[in-house]
Design an enzyme around this catalytic site. Structure first.
Site, PDB file in Angstrom:
ATOM      1  N   ALA A  72      -5.092  13.914  21.097  1.00 39.19           N
ATOM      2  CA  ALA A  72      -4.392  15.123  21.181  1.00 39.19           C
ATOM      3  C   ALA A  72      -2.841  14.967  20.677  1.00 39.19           C
ATOM      4  CB  ALA A  72      -4.456  15.597  22.719  1.00 39.19           C
ATOM      5  N   THR A  73      -2.410  13.648  21.019  1.00 36.64           N
ATOM      6  CA  THR A  73      -0.764  13.497  20.515  1.00 36.64           C
ATOM      7  C   THR A  73      -0.687  13.653  19.155  1.00 36.64           C
ATOM      8  OG1 THR A  73      -0.252  11.939  22.329  1.00 36.64           O
ATOM      9  CG2 THR A  73       1.040  11.912  20.446  1.00 36.64           C
ATOM     10  N   ASN A 140      -1.974  18.506  33.396  1.00 42.29           N
ATOM     11  CA  ASN A 140      -2.680  17.358  33.590  1.00 42.29           C
ATOM     12  C   ASN A 140      -2.445  16.750  34.991  1.00 42.29           C
ATOM     13  OD1 ASN A 140      -0.056  17.102  32.114  1.00 42.29           O
ATOM     14  ND2 ASN A 140      -0.237  14.893  32.227  1.00 42.29           N
ATOM     15  N   GLN A 168      -6.908  19.000  29.176  1.00 41.67           N
ATOM     16  CA  GLN A 168      -7.619  19.139  30.407  1.00 41.67           C
ATOM     17  C   GLN A 168      -8.653  20.250  30.532  1.00 41.67           C
ATOM     18  OE1 GLN A 168      -7.105  16.658  32.477  1.00 41.67           O
ATOM     19  NE2 GLN A 168      -5.714  15.521  31.506  1.00 41.67           N
ATOM     20  N   ALA A 185     -11.017  13.678  22.859  1.00 46.00           N
ATOM     21  CA  ALA A 185     -12.401  13.292  23.117  1.00 46.00           C
ATOM     22  C   ALA A 185     -12.603  12.609  24.531  1.00 46.00           C
ATOM     23  CB  ALA A 185     -13.235  12.603  22.144  1.00 46.00           C
ATOM     24  N   HIS A 186     -11.578  11.883  24.923  1.00 47.74           N
ATOM     25  CA  HIS A 186     -11.849  11.011  25.916  1.00 47.74           C
ATOM     26  C   HIS A 186     -11.575  11.455  27.322  1.00 47.74           C
ATOM     27  CE1 HIS A 186      -7.673   9.550  27.328  1.00 47.74           C
ATOM     28  NE2 HIS A 186      -7.600   9.929  26.321  1.00 47.74           N
ATOM     29  N   CYS A 304       0.357   8.307  31.383  1.00 51.74           N
ATOM     30  CA  CYS A 304       1.351   7.905  30.101  1.00 51.74           C
ATOM     31  C   CYS A 304       2.814   7.726  30.537  1.00 51.74           C
ATOM     32  CB  CYS A 304       1.370   9.383  28.977  1.00 51.74           C
ATOM     33  SG  CYS A 304      -0.337   9.780  28.354  1.00 51.74           S
TER      34      CYS A 304
END
Length: 358
Positions: A72-73, A140, A168, A185-186, A304
């Site tokens: 996503a980043t 998040n 999310q 995906a994770h 993060c």
């Protein structure tokens, strides 16, 4: 160990693992081909990617294109940097650092306020030169759900594009109202290292990563059939189980709220994904609590930023003091969490907190 950190990452679904193995090697040793090669093994790998692309796309609104990324980043950077130059980028104060830091790095960030309930209302001024609005769907850190449909409408009225960080939300609730949507995906039981940017038809981007011209010329780099196949399997499973997963999460939430009744909830209880329980106890030393409960995997905020030592910018944005923010914990649960695990974790956390605050 009890895992309650679903916002950081989710356990890999067995179905996703099985889908990946075929393209790491395969039963006949032909699954490792480069999907951009013209020979048979390359075409097989490319076909697997397109099958997965359809599965990933099924959880997005119709009328858009999927660009696979490393996560996503990268998707967020492509959206923010690739959607234009100049002008302001309006971002909510509770966005993930991938959005906030990118907008600030461009010198274009305009911060949108949020209420003490963790909601970003459309009833606030935007700059005259705004070109992009970024308001995430589900936060998040505290799980609050934002009015994305209204924000998309507001952005269109001003001639701006609208980007949603749906990391999310993807695979958990319906995603609506956006020009671009970033996912990973994770966060839905797929593998780490792969994500996607959904781009509405008619929205033009410029590539930010040059090299081989893959992904419609927008994202250069060899794609991983294994990671993307795992992503596709996880997305298909999430679509199939969305109602079942939501019901399970609701049962876990209701029990957790009973077990942590003496704690203060951060953010609204209503407009919220109930797989995220962010709570606080005044005077609590969270670092000590985590050490005392080392067999329970939970968080003090975003993974993060967990090593920064700074209070959560999200909790600060909803009006908490530094002391209150630093006395907050985040419990995240989902598909593979059991009621027994919630109860055992609560017993350990509550006992450790009681001893600390006695």
């Amino acid at each position: 160990m009890i895992y309650l950190d679903y916002q950081a990452t989710t356990p890999l679904a067995p179905e996703a693992r099985d889908a990946m193995l075929r393209w790491l090697d395969g039963p006949d040793g032909t699954g490792f081909g480069n999907p951009h090669s013209p020979h048979r093994m390359g075409r097989m790998a490319a076909a697997a990617i397109e099958v997965a692309r359809d599965k990933v796309a099924a959880l997005f609104p119709p009328g858009g294109e999927i660009i696979f990324t490393s996560g996503a980043t990268e998707a967020i950077n492509l959206a923010i940097r690739g959607s234009g130059i100049g002008g302001s980028v309006s971002v909510s104060a509770i966005e993930h650092a991938a959005v906030l830091d990118t907008a600030q790095a461009l010198g274009a960030a305009h911060i949108l306020n949020v209420s003490k309930e963790g909601q970003c209302s459309t009833a606030q001024d935007l700059p005259n030169d705004v070109r992009l609005v970024c308001v995430m769907q589900v936060n998040n850190e505290i799980g609050t759900i934002q009015p994305t449909v209204e924000w998309h409408r507001r952005a269109k009225e001003l001639g701006a594009l609208y980007l949603v960080d749906a990391v999310q939300a993807y695979g958990k609730i319906e995603i609506t109202g956006a020009d671009m949507i970033a996912v990973s995906a994770h966060k839905l039981h797929g593998p780490k290292g792969v994500g996607a940017l959904w781009v509405r038809d008619g929205v033009s981007l410029t590539e930010q990563q040059t090299g081989g011209g893959q992904e419609a010329g927008l994202r250069s780099g060899t794609l991983s059939p294994a990671l993307i196949a795992g992503f596709g399997a996880a997305a298909a499973l999430a679509q199939e189980r969305m109602g079942e997963d939501a019901a399970h999460v609701e049962a876990l939430w209701n029990r957790a709220r009973e077990l942590f009744a003496d704690w203060t909830l951060n953010g609204t209880v209503e407009a919220r994904w109930h797989g995220n329980l962010n709570i606080r106890r005044d005077g609590l030393d969270v670092a000590r609590l985590m050490s005392d409960c080392r067999d329970v995997m939970f968080s003090a905020g975003s993974a993060c930023a967990s090593g920064s030592g700074r209070p959560s910018h999200v909790l600060k944005a909803i009006g908490l003091s530094d002391r209150e923010a630093k006395s907050s914990i985040r419990l995240g649960f989902g598909r593979y969490t059991t009621l027994d695990e919630i109860e055992c974790a609560a017993q350990a956390i509550n006992a450790a907190a009681k001893e600390q605050l006695a």
